[in-house]
Design a protein around this motif. Structure first.
Motif: not given
Length: 162
Positions: A34, A38-39, A42, A114, A116-117
Motif C-alpha cells: 500500500p 494509504r498505510r 489505515d 484494517v 491487514r490493509a
C-alpha cells in the motif's frame, strides 16, 4: 498416515469439526504494497477502532451496570414493586452487556481487516487482551474503592461515633 496431531484435528481423535481449521492467511502479492498515505490512513483508522474497543470494554464495568440499575430504580415508583425493578435492572444489564459484546466482536474483526490493509500480518485480534486488561484494572479499582475508601474499615473516612 493418520493425522492425529491435536493442532491438526482441533483436539479431537477422529477429525476436525467443520469451521475449526487453523487460519492461514495468503501472502501479499509481489509489488502490491500500500502507498504511504494509504498505510498511514489505515493505521490511524485502526488506532481509532482500537480506542473504541477500549472505551466499550471500560463501559462494561461501570456505565452499563449503572445505567441498568438506574433504569430499574426508575421503574420501581411507576410499578410499585421493588422485585420488578430488580428484574428490569437485571434484564437491562444483560441485554446491554450482550449488545456491547456483539459490537466489540465486530469491531475486533474490522480492526484485524484494517490492520491487514495497512500491511501488517494481523492474525489475532486485540479484543481478548483489551477485555482482560480492563477487567483486571476494573477489579483492582473496585477492590481499592471497597477496601480503602468506602468499605469496611475505611482508612480515608473513619467511622464516626454516633
Amino acid at each position: 498416515m493418520p493425522r492425529n496431531d491435536p493442532t491438526d484435528t482441533g483436539g479431537l481423535f477422529i477429525g476436525r469439526r467443520p469451521g475449526t481449521a487453523p487460519l492461514r492467511l495468503r501472502p501479499l502479492p509481489e509489488g502490491h504494497e500500500p502507498s504511504r498515505r494509504r498505510r498511514r490512513f489505515d493505521e490511524g483508522l485502526a488506532a481509532l477502532i482500537f480506542l473504541c474497543q477500549v472505551v466499550l470494554c471500560v463501559a462494561l464495568w461501570l456505565p452499563v451496570p449503572l445505567a441498568g440499575l438506574w433504569l430499574g430504580s426508575m421503574v420501581v415508583p411507576l410499578v410499585g414493586s421493588e422485585m420488578f425493578g430488580i428484574f428490569v435492572a437485571f434484564v437491562t444489564i444483560m441485554a446491554m452487556l450482550g449488545l456491547t459484546l456483539v459490537v466489540l466482536r465486530r469491531l475486533d474483526h474490522v480492526w484485524k481487516l484494517v490492520r491487514r490493509a495497512a500491511g501488517h500480518t494481523q492474525e489475532r485480534g486485540a479484543l481478548e487482551r483489551v477485555f482482560v486488561t480492563t477487567a483486571v484494572v476494573g477489579a483492582a479499582a473496585f477492590l481499592f474503592w471497597f477496601l480503602f475508601l468506602n468499605g469496611p474499615g475505611s482508612l480515608v473516612v473513619p467511622e464516626r461515633p454516633g
